[in-house]
Scaffold this motif. Sequence first.
Motif, PDB file in Angstrom:
ATOM      1  N   MET A   1       0.842  -1.195   0.000  1.00 37.28           N
ATOM      2  CA  MET A   1       0.000   0.000   0.000  1.00 37.28           C
ATOM      3  C   MET A   1       0.882   1.251   0.000  1.00 37.28           C
ATOM      4  O   MET A   1       1.767   1.404   0.828  1.00 37.28           O
ATOM      5  CB  MET A   1      -0.907   0.000   1.239  1.00 37.28           C
ATOM      6  N   TYR A   2       0.661   2.118  -0.987  1.00 34.70           N
ATOM      7  CA  TYR A   2       1.445   3.344  -1.115  1.00 34.70           C
ATOM      8  C   TYR A   2       0.954   4.399  -0.128  1.00 34.70           C
ATOM      9  O   TYR A   2      -0.248   4.661  -0.012  1.00 34.70           O
ATOM     10  CB  TYR A   2       1.340   3.875  -2.542  1.00 34.70           C
ATOM     11  N   THR A   3       1.897   5.001   0.576  1.00 38.82           N
ATOM     12  CA  THR A   3       1.612   6.141   1.443  1.00 38.82           C
ATOM     13  C   THR A   3       2.486   7.303   0.994  1.00 38.82           C
ATOM     14  O   THR A   3       3.715   7.179   0.934  1.00 38.82           O
ATOM     15  CB  THR A   3       1.907   5.810   2.921  1.00 38.82           C
ATOM     16  N   ALA A   4       1.885   8.417   0.659  1.00 41.19           N
ATOM     17  CA  ALA A   4       2.633   9.570   0.148  1.00 41.19           C
ATOM     18  C   ALA A   4       3.564  10.128   1.213  1.00 41.19           C
ATOM     19  O   ALA A   4       3.290  10.059   2.409  1.00 41.19           O
ATOM     20  CB  ALA A   4       1.666  10.648  -0.322  1.00 41.19           C
ATOM     21  N   HIS A   5       4.673  10.704   0.745  1.00 38.66           N
ATOM     22  CA  HIS A   5       5.668  11.265   1.655  1.00 38.66           C
ATOM     23  C   HIS A   5       5.068  12.439   2.414  1.00 38.66           C
ATOM     24  O   HIS A   5       4.431  13.329   1.818  1.00 38.66           O
ATOM     25  CB  HIS A   5       6.890  11.733   0.862  1.00 38.66           C
ATOM     26  N   PRO A   6       5.257  12.498   3.719  1.00 36.03           N
ATOM     27  CA  PRO A   6       4.624  13.573   4.507  1.00 36.03           C
ATOM     28  C   PRO A   6       5.161  14.964   4.196  1.00 36.03           C
ATOM     29  O   PRO A   6       4.482  15.962   4.462  1.00 36.03           O
ATOM     30  CB  PRO A   6       4.930  13.176   5.956  1.00 36.03           C
ATOM     31  N   ASP A   7       6.374  15.059   3.617  1.00 32.93           N
ATOM     32  CA  ASP A   7       6.967  16.367   3.323  1.00 32.93           C
ATOM     33  C   ASP A   7       6.852  16.742   1.845  1.00 32.93           C
ATOM     34  O   ASP A   7       7.637  17.551   1.348  1.00 32.93           O
ATOM     35  CB  ASP A   7       8.448  16.373   3.734  1.00 32.93           C
ATOM     36  N   ARG A   8       5.880  16.184   1.163  1.00 37.82           N
ATOM     37  CA  ARG A   8       5.804  16.350  -0.294  1.00 37.82           C
ATOM     38  C   ARG A   8       5.569  17.798  -0.738  1.00 37.82           C
ATOM     39  O   ARG A   8       5.822  18.129  -1.888  1.00 37.82           O
ATOM     40  CB  ARG A   8       4.720  15.448  -0.881  1.00 37.82           C
ATOM     41  N   TYR A   9       5.102  18.656   0.158  1.00 41.20           N
ATOM     42  CA  TYR A   9       4.841  20.043  -0.238  1.00 41.20           C
ATOM     43  C   TYR A   9       5.916  21.015   0.251  1.00 41.20           C
ATOM     44  O   TYR A   9       5.753  22.232   0.125  1.00 41.20           O
ATOM     45  CB  TYR A   9       3.468  20.487   0.281  1.00 41.20           C
ATOM     46  N   GLU A  10       6.997  20.504   0.783  1.00 39.45           N
ATOM     47  CA  GLU A  10       7.998  21.368   1.413  1.00 39.45           C
ATOM     48  C   GLU A  10       8.872  22.123   0.410  1.00 39.45           C
ATOM     49  O   GLU A  10       9.260  23.265   0.657  1.00 39.45           O
ATOM     50  CB  GLU A  10       8.878  20.545   2.361  1.00 39.45           C
ATOM     51  N   ALA A  11       9.218  21.492  -0.712  1.00 43.51           N
ATOM     52  CA  ALA A  11      10.220  22.079  -1.605  1.00 43.51           C
ATOM     53  C   ALA A  11       9.647  22.619  -2.916  1.00 43.51           C
ATOM     54  O   ALA A  11      10.142  23.623  -3.437  1.00 43.51           O
ATOM     55  CB  ALA A  11      11.308  21.046  -1.918  1.00 43.51           C
ATOM     56  N   MET A  12       8.635  21.981  -3.455  1.00 38.83           N
ATOM     57  CA  MET A  12       8.117  22.373  -4.768  1.00 38.83           C
ATOM     58  C   MET A  12       7.409  23.725  -4.706  1.00 38.83           C
ATOM     59  O   MET A  12       6.486  23.914  -3.901  1.00 38.83           O
ATOM     60  CB  MET A  12       7.134  21.315  -5.276  1.00 38.83           C
ATOM     61  N   PRO A  13       7.811  24.692  -5.555  1.00 33.11           N
ATOM     62  CA  PRO A  13       7.044  25.949  -5.615  1.00 33.11           C
ATOM     63  C   PRO A  13       5.769  25.754  -6.436  1.00 33.11           C
ATOM     64  O   PRO A  13       5.748  24.996  -7.405  1.00 33.11           O
ATOM     65  CB  PRO A  13       8.009  26.913  -6.321  1.00 33.11           C
ATOM     66  N   TYR A  14       4.719  26.449  -6.030  1.00 30.80           N
ATOM     67  CA  TYR A  14       3.439  26.404  -6.744  1.00 30.80           C
ATOM     68  C   TYR A  14       3.106  27.804  -7.230  1.00 30.80           C
ATOM     69  O   TYR A  14       3.329  28.793  -6.529  1.00 30.80           O
ATOM     70  CB  TYR A  14       2.326  25.858  -5.832  1.00 30.80           C
ATOM     71  N   ARG A  15       2.562  27.869  -8.444  1.00 38.35           N
ATOM     72  CA  ARG A  15       2.308  29.160  -9.078  1.00 38.35           C
ATOM     73  C   ARG A  15       0.833  29.267  -9.450  1.00 38.35           C
ATOM     74  O   ARG A  15       0.261  28.334 -10.013  1.00 38.35           O
ATOM     75  CB  ARG A  15       3.181  29.316 -10.330  1.00 38.35           C
TER      76      ARG A  15
END
Length: 329
Positions: A1-15
């Motif tokens: 079962m895949y569990t997404a990384h808890p820090d997935r939003y830490e580095a990627m910039p969103y525009r």
Amino acid sequence: MYTAHPDRYEAMPYRRTGRSGLQLPALSLGLWHNFGPDRPVATQRGILRRAFDLGVTHFDLANNYGPPPGAAESALGQALKADFAPYRDELVISTKAGYLMWPGPYGEWGSRKYLLSSLDQSLKRMGLDHVDIFYSHRPDPDTPLEETMGALHSAVQQGKALYVGVSNYSPEQTREAARILGELGTPLLIHQPRYSMLDRRPEDGLLDTLDELQVGSIAYSPLEQGLLTARYLDGIPEDSRAASDSPFLNSDAVTGELVGRLRALDDIAKSRGQSLAQMALAWVLRGGRVTSALVGASSPQQLEDSVAAIGNLDFDAEELARIDALVQQ
């Protein structure tokens, strides 16, 4: 079962996409190639998982992606069911219709019949009740633009798409599409043009038009079919796209003169602490005029290399001048 990384939003910039409330990651994953039956399912799912773990929340498709056509949407549908069902509301999934998908007069271009039938087929393949963005993949010279845009509007009204976009439209066509959609009450969200250091056509009016209309943009082929990577710095590898019968990159295009320019660009990239591919992605994203850049990947490692480009998206005037001198010869 895949569990997404808890820090997935830490580095990627969103525009933010145009004047909408939708934000896209600086890098989005395109499923144009590498998601057909000739690729191991485990590899495909590994790429998608790694993308999401790195904050790549946007998966971009079209009805004809694969190969064969439809295969990429089917592959994504399997991955959504197996891995991403708990995360659907964290994902932006887009698809398109416009190129040949089935035989006969209703299997391509921009008629209402084709676009809405294609969208129904795409949703079935992906196992979704709606996509986040639905595009007209190319303008149709023989169908009134009012009909094509009306079909996009209907997709939103029917709850089968949240936003709409266009791809491969000229500045004038984009302006008219935005006008028609605005009158219908479904704003034009985004344009997807081909744009790279080696293909500067969006600078001839399209980017200015999008700025004026407050419409977002997402660049496809920012690595120019692999030319703007290390693959061709020593000529044409036997296992490369240019050495195959690909209609998208011909071996005749990889001249000695071009290889020399690619090596010079690679030297600039090294001085920035980047690979040529990373610099090419950063260049497209420079200044914030482009909302997101589409990258493909044949492995999780290749995706990681692309995402590392976000570590340095700034260019000084000298770097930009040196790049222009090389690519505008």
